[in-house]
Scaffold this motif. Structure first.
Motif, PDB file in Angstrom:
ATOM      1  N   GLU A 132      33.929  32.708  37.098  1.00 55.03           N
ATOM      2  CA  GLU A 132      32.966  33.032  38.148  1.00 55.03           C
ATOM      3  C   GLU A 132      33.525  34.124  39.046  1.00 55.03           C
ATOM      4  O   GLU A 132      34.741  34.286  39.182  1.00 55.03           O
ATOM      5  CB  GLU A 132      32.640  31.798  38.999  1.00 55.03           C
ATOM      6  N   LEU A 133      32.625  34.887  39.651  1.00 50.85           N
ATOM      7  CA  LEU A 133      32.979  35.852  40.682  1.00 50.85           C
ATOM      8  C   LEU A 133      32.791  35.181  42.039  1.00 50.85           C
ATOM      9  O   LEU A 133      31.703  34.699  42.357  1.00 50.85           O
ATOM     10  CB  LEU A 133      32.095  37.098  40.581  1.00 50.85           C
ATOM     11  N   LEU A 134      33.856  35.132  42.835  1.00 53.05           N
ATOM     12  CA  LEU A 134      33.758  34.501  44.144  1.00 53.05           C
ATOM     13  C   LEU A 134      32.908  35.358  45.069  1.00 53.05           C
ATOM     14  O   LEU A 134      33.088  36.577  45.144  1.00 53.05           O
ATOM     15  CB  LEU A 134      35.156  34.307  44.745  1.00 53.05           C
ATOM     16  N   GLN A 135      32.001  34.722  45.766  1.00 58.38           N
ATOM     17  CA  GLN A 135      31.135  35.427  46.703  1.00 58.38           C
ATOM     18  C   GLN A 135      31.708  35.342  48.106  1.00 58.38           C
ATOM     19  O   GLN A 135      32.235  34.300  48.502  1.00 58.38           O
ATOM     20  CB  GLN A 135      29.727  34.837  46.678  1.00 58.38           C
ATOM     21  N   ARG A 136      31.609  36.419  48.834  1.00 59.74           N
ATOM     22  CA  ARG A 136      32.104  36.451  50.212  1.00 59.74           C
ATOM     23  C   ARG A 136      30.980  36.022  51.157  1.00 59.74           C
ATOM     24  O   ARG A 136      29.912  36.618  51.191  1.00 59.74           O
ATOM     25  CB  ARG A 136      32.591  37.851  50.577  1.00 59.74           C
TER      26      ARG A 136
END
Length: 959
Positions: free
Chosen positions: A180-184
Motif C-alpha cells: 500500500e501507499l501510505l496517505q498523508r
C-alpha cells in the motif's frame, strides 16, 4: 492436494467498487472438508458451506477438543518512500489426536492490494498465482457481496481469511503479502498493522522498517488501539508505545520492533485480540517543487507545500435530520458542527441545510463568518429535530445551488474554494431515489466547481452512493461508526479539509521524456495532505527532468519550475517480501515501479467505477487486469489460484520463517539505498544491555562520587553534601567537545539512627550536546526527553533506541539510559526505582562515564576534571591498590597527590550501584576539599542546561 474448507479474500478497494466488481461463483459442488482437485483451486470460488444444525451435546464435545495452537505470528513491513511492503507469517500446530480445521485470519488496510498467499500444510506447499478473472453470466458483473468480508469504509479494514484441515500432530504455515501507499493526513503518515492472532502466541513479532531519503521527522508509536476511527488527531497520543516496543532510529532510517511475551500479551488481551499497532511519522520537506525520486526508469513526485496563506472557503453543511438520526447520532453530529463552526476563518462564508423529506435552509444565501453568525448558526443546528424520510437528491441540489449563486452574484477578488460537507445515515427514500439519476443530477449541478465531501454515519448508510458522489466531484468520503465517538470522528474528517492552500493545481513534465504518468490535475490541495504523481521515463539514460507546477493561491498565481538531476542506476533491492520463490532470470521490480503500478491501478479502478459507457468500462477493465496480472496485484478483475509447488527445501529456508527477516534486513537495505543518495546516518547499535560492565567513574547514591585513575591503578572517592534543588556540574566541556552534564538533587529524610539529617539524590540528569548540532536531553526516573529540534519523550518503563547525527539514546526498560555522542563519548544513567519506598528512599539516578575518549583535556566538572589526570599515594609502602587490611577499629590512611596538591585520604569500601561490584577506594573527606578545584559552591549551576564553568582554560560563556 490442499484440504481447504474455505478462502475469503478481502480486496483492498473502495466499498462501491467491491460491490460492483466482485463476482463470487456458486460452488455447490464443493463439499465441506473435501480435498481440492489438482492442479489447484481458485480461492475466489470457495465459500463456507452451511450444513445441518449440530446438536448442542456435539458442539460441547467439539469445544472440549484441544484447539490448534498458534506457535508463531509475525508481521514484517518495509516502508520505502512512503510505499509499504508487508508480509504476515503464521504457524499452526494441531495438538489433537484427530484432524482439525485451522483458520488464518488477518485484517488488512482497505487501501492495500494483496500480492501473494502461500500455504504450507504438513509437507506440502501451495503457492498463489495471480491470473485473469473470467467474466461470467453474459459478461455482466453481479452485484453480489461476499458477506464474510468486513468492510469499514476507506479508513477501515477488510479481512482475509483462509481455512484448512490439518492432520493430527501436523504443522501448517500461512504467508500473506500485501502492499500500500501510505496517505498523508493531518501532516502525518500512518502505518497500521492488525495484531489480532485470536489467541496468545509464544512468538509474536511486529517489525516495521522505515527508509525515507529526505529524513524522518516526528516518528511516534501509538498505543494499541481497537478502533480505526481515532478521532480528530489534533493532539498527540499520550498512551505511548506498547510494552516491549524498541525504536531504533537515525536521520533517514527507523526500525520499530514490538515483541511482547505471552505474559505481556495476556495483560493487554486474554483472547489474543491486541489491536492495531500504529507507526506514525512525517518526512523533512524543502519548500519548492517537492520531493522527486528517480530510479531505473521510474519516478515519483511528492508535492506537499506548507506555510502558505489559506484560501477562503465557501462551505455549505448539509445535515440529515430524518427520523433515523434520532438520539446519539444527531446529538454527536450537532456537537461536532458546533466545534467546526468555531474553526471557520473570518474570510470564509457558510450556510446550513437540514433535510429529511423536506429541505430546510438556514439562510437564503451564504453569510460571512462573524461571532453573531456563528452563534445564530449554532442555535439553528440546536433546534433541528429528527423526523420524516431522506431526500438526498433535493438536499444536494439545494446546497450546490447556494454555492453557485454566491459565486455568480459576488465579485470575489480572492480565489476561493467551494465545498459541500454532506452528512447522512441512510439511503434515499424521498424524491429522486434512483442512484444513477442522483449522481447525474449532482454532477451536472456541480460542474467541477463544487467539491462534495460525504460522511456516512452508522451501518445502514448507502456508502456506495456517498463514495461515488465524492469520487465524481473532487471530494473525499468517510464512514463514521456510531458506536464510537462520532463527534471526534467528524471533527477529524473536517480537520483534513479545513485549510485549503492551493486550487487548480497542474503538474507538467515534458511529454517527450515522460510516459504513462498518473493523474496530474488536482482541484485543491489541503494543508497536511500530499499530492503524489508517478510515471515512467522514456529514456532511462536522461540526465535531467524538467518539472513545472502551476496553481492558484489567494490573490496569486503560483508557478514553480525546476530541472531535477537524474542519475541512472540499477539498484537491486528485494523489498517485495513475497514468500514465493523467484523464477530463474526473473528480477524483482524496484519500489518506484511498484508504486507507479499501484497508483495506476487505483486510478483505473476509480475510472471504471465512474464510467457509465460499457465500451469504456470494458477497456478500463482489460487495462487494469493486464497491469494487475503483470505486477501480481489481486483486484476484482484478477483471481488467485493456489497450485501445488515442489518442495525442494525446508519451508524456513524457502519462505523466510526462521529468525531471518522475511523482509530485507535493515543493514542490507541501507547499504543498497546508498546508491540512491539516501545517505543514512551511522548504523544504529543494539539497545544497551543493563548487564554491561561500566566505568567506576560515577556519581550515585547520596551522592557518592567515584573517580578511577586507571594509569595510576588508583580509585578515589568522595561525598558531596548538597542541598535539595542544587544543580551540580558533573562534566563541563562545552567549549571543546561541546558536552555538558549537570545533575539536580532531591532531598529525603535520613534513615533512623543515621549520622545525617537528610539525604540527597540525583532526580534529574541533563545533558547538553552542542556539536555537530545542539541537542538537549533531560533524564528522570520516569522519562527521557530528547530535544534536537523535534521533541521526543521516551518512557523509562519501555525499551527504545533513538538517534540522529551522532547522538544515540538507548533506554533499557526500568534499568538504565545510555547516551552515546559521536561514538567517542558514552554516559550510562542507572535508574533506581522502588516498588514500596521507605520514607527515606526516593526514586533516583546514578551517573556513570562509560567512555570519555572524546572529552578534551580542558574538561572540568566534579567528575570531568579528573578524566585526563594521574594520581599517586605518598608514604605508603604497600601497593596503593592493595593496602594492608586494617584491624578492627583501625583505619588505613595515606596522602594522595593529584594536580600538584596533597590530600589526606582514608581507605574505604564502597558498593557501586550497578549491583555487581564492590569498590575499594581512597576516600577524601570534607566535601573533597583540596581534591577538587576550588570549593563545592563553585560547581553549582544556575539552571539544568547551564554550560558555564568557573575553572580552568575551558571557561565558557555558556548558553
Amino acid at each position: 492436494m490442499l484440504p481447504l474448507l474455505g478462502l475469503c479474500f478481502a480486496l483492498p478497494l473502495c466499498a462501491g467498487l467491491l460491490e460492483e466488481a466482485r463476482s463470487w461463483e456458486d460452488t455447490s459442488d464443493q463439499a465441506y472438508g473435501t480435498q481440492l482437485p489438482d492442479p489447484g483451486l481458485n480461492p475466489s470460488s470457495l465459500h463456507w458451506k452451511v450444513g445441518l444444525r449440530i446438536p448442542r451435546q456435539v458442539r460441547l464435545l467439539q469445544r472440549l477438543k484441544t484447539k490448534p495452537l498458534m506457535t508463531e505470528f509475525s508481521v514484517k513491513s518495509t516502508i520505502i518512500s512512503r510505499y509499504a511492503f508487508t508480509t504476515v507469517a503464521c504457524r499452526m500446530l494441531n495438538r489433537g489426536s484427530e484432524d482439525q480445521e485451522v483458520t488464518f485470519q488477518m485484517q488488512i488496510p482497505a487501501a492495500a492490494f494483496i500480492t501473494n498467499f502461500t500455504a504450507l500444510i504438513g509437507d506440502k506447499v501451495y503457492q498463489g498465482e495471480i491470473t485473469e478473472r473470467e467474466k461470467r453470466n453474459g459478461d455482466k458483473v453481479k452485484e453480489k457481496r461476499n458477506k464474510t468480508i468486513e468492510d469499514n469504509g476507506e479508513k477501515g479494514t477488510e479481512t482475509f481469511r483462509a481455512s484448512a484441515v490439518l492432520p493430527s500432530k501436523d504443522k501448517a504455515a500461512f504467508l500473506l503479502s500485501y502492499e500500500e501507499l501510505l496517505q498523508r493526513r493531518l501532516g502525518k503518515y500512518e502505518h497500521v498493522v492488525s495484531v489480532r492472532p485470536q489467541q496468545l502466541v509464544g512468538r509474536l513479532t511486529v517489525e516495521v522498517t522505515v527508509l525515507e531519503r529526505p529524513g524522518i521527522a516526528e516518528l511516534e508509536v501509538l498505543g494499541l488501539q481497537n478502533s480505526r476511527q481515532r478521532g480528530s488527531g489534533r493532539g498527540p497520543d499520550d498512551s505511548g508505545p506498547p510494552p516491549s516496543t524498541v525504536i531504533n532510529q537515525n536521520e533517514t532510517f527507523a526500525k520499530v520492533v514490538f515483541k511482547p511475551s505471552v505474559v505481556q500479551q495476556a495483560k493487554i488481551a486474554q483472547n489474543g485480540i491486541l489491536g492495531d499497532f500504529i507507526v506514525r511519522y512525517d518526512v523533512n520537506r524543502e519548500q519548492s517543487i517537492g520531493d522527486i525520486q528517480v530510479l531505473d526508469g521510474y519516478f515519483v513526485h511528492y508535492f506537499a507545500p506548507k506555510d502558505l496563506p489559506p484560501l477562503p472557503k465557501n462551505v455549505v453543511f448539509v445535515l440529515d435530520s430524518s427520523a433515523s438520526m434520532v438520539g446519539t447520532k444527531l446529538r454527536q453530529t450537532k456537537d461536532a458542527l458546533f466545534t467546526i463552526l468555531h474553526d471557520l476563518r473570518p474570510q470564509d462564508h457558510f450556510n446550513i441545510v437540514g433535510f429529511s423529506n423536506r429541505i430546510k435552509v438556514w439562510k437564503d444565501h451564504l453569510v460571512s463568518v462573524t461571532p453573531n453568525s456563528i452563534r445564530d448558526g449554532k442555535v439553528y443546528i440546536h433546534h433541528m429535530s429528527p423526523s420524516g424520510g431522506t431526500d438526498i437528491n433535493g438536499a444536494l441540489q439545494r446546497g450546490i445551488q447556494l454555492l453557485n449563486d454566491y459565486v455568480a452574484h459576488n465579485d470575489i477578488e480572492d480565489r476561493s474554494v467551494s465545498l459541500v460537507v454532506f452528512l447522512t445515515d441512510g439511503k434515499p427514500t424521498v424524491g429522486e431515489t434512483h442512484t444513477l439519476k442522483i449522481l447525474n443530477n449532482t454532477r451536472e449541478a456541480a460542474r467541477g466547481r463544487v467539491c462534495i465531501f460525504t460522511v456516512g454515519i452508522g451501518a445502514d448508510v448507502d456508502f456506495k452512493l456517498l463514495e461515488k458522489l465524492s469520487l465524481e466531484n473532487c471530494g473525499l468520503t468517510r464512514r463514521v461508526h456510531e458506536d464510537h465517538d462520532a463527534r471526534a470522528q467528524l471533527i477529524g474528517f473536517y480537520d483534513e479539509i479545513r485549510t485549503p492552500l492551493l486550487s487548480d493545481i497542474r503538474v507538467d513534465y515534458p511529454p517527450s521524456l515522460v510516459e504513462r504518468a498518473t493523474r496530474t490535475l488536482f482541484p485543491n490541495y489541503f494543508n497536511g495532505s500530499e499530492i503524489v504523481i508517478a510515471g515512467k521515463l522514456v529514456d532511462r539514460a536522461m540526465d535531467r527532468l524538467h518539472v513545472e507546477v502551476t496553481a492558484s493561491n489567494s490573490k496569486k498565481f503560483v508557478v514553480l519550475k525546476k530541472d531535477v538531476p537524474v542519475e541512472p542506476r540499477k539498484v537491486g533491492i528485494d523489498v517485495s517480501q513475497s514468500p514465493r520463490p523467484r523464477g530463474r532470470g526473473q528480477e524483482e521490480p524496484n519500489h518506484l515501479e511498484r508504486l507507479w503500478s499501484y497508483l495506476t491501478l487505483k486510478e483505473l479502478l476509480s475510472a471504471w467505477l465512474q464510467s457509465i459507457e460499457e465500451p469504456e468500462r470494458e477497456r478500463l477493465r482489460q487495462e487494469a487486469q493486464a497491469l494487475a496480472v503483470n505486477h501480481h496485484f489481486l483486484i476484482p478483475f484478477t483471481s488467485m489460484t493456489l497450485k501445488s509447488a515442489p518442495r525442494t527445501e525446508a519451508p524456513e529456508a524457502a519462505y523466510g520463517m526462521s529468525s531471518t527477516s522475511m523482509a530485507t534486513g535493515p543493514e542490507t537495505v541501507m547499504q543498497s539505498l546508498r546508491g540512491t543518495h539516501l545517505q543514512p546516518g551511522p548504523a544504529v547499535k543494539k539497545p544497551y544491555n543493563p548487564r554491561i560492565k561500566i566505568s567506576k567513574t560515577s556519581a550515585d547514591g547520596d551522592p557518592h562520587f567515584v573517580v578511577d585513575f586507571p594509569l595510576s591503578n588508583l580509585t578515589v572517592c568522595f561525598n558531596i553534601d548538597g542541598e535539595p534543588g542544587h544543580i551540580l556540574r558533573l562534566v563541563s566541556d562545552h567549549a571543546d567537545s561541546g558536552v555538558t552534564v549537570n545533575g539536580e538533587l532531591i532531598g529525603a529524610p535520613a534513615p533512623p539512627n543515621g549520622h545525617k539529617k537528610q539525604r540527597t539524590y540525583f532526580r534529574t540528569i541533563t545533558i547538553l550536546v552542542n556539536k555537530p548540532e545542539r541537542s538537549y536531553l533531560e533524564i528522570t526516573p520516569s522519562r527521557v526527553i530528547v530535544d534536537g529540534g523535534d521533541r521526543l519523550v521516551l518512557p523509562c518503563n519501555q525499551s527504545a533506541v533513538v538517534g540522529r547525527r551522532g547522538l544515540e539514546v538507548s533506554v533499557s526498560a526500568n534499568a538504565s539510559v545510555t547516551v552515546s555522542i559521536q561514538g567517542t563519548v558514552a554516559f550510562v544513567v542507572l535508574l533506581h526505582l522502588y516498588k514500596k519506598p521507605a520514607p527515606y528512599q526516593r526514586n533516583h539516578l546514578g551517573f556513570y562515564i562509560a567512555n570519555g575518549q572524546g572529552l578534551s583535556s580542558n574538561c572540568h566538572g566534579l567528575l570531568g576534571q579528573f578524566l585526563n589526570q594521574e594520581a599517586r599515594l605518598i608514604g605508603l609502602s604497600k601497593s596503593p591498590a592493595h593496602p594492608p587490611v586494617p584491624e578492627a577499629g583501625e583505619r588505613s590512611e595515606a596522602v594522595l597527590e593529584v594536580k600538584g596538591r596533597q590530600v589526606p585520604v582514608v581507605w574505604k569500601q564502597r558498593r557501586i550501584y550497578n549491583g555487581e561490584e564492590q569498590v575499594d577506594c581512597w576516600f577524601a573527606r570534607n566535601n573533597a576539599a583540596g581534591l577538587i578545584d576550588g570549593e563545592y559552591k563553585g560547581y553549582l549551576a544556575a539552571h539544568p542546561f547551564d554550560s558555564e564553568t568557573a575553572f580552568g582554560p575551558g571557561l565558557s560563556q555558556g548558553l
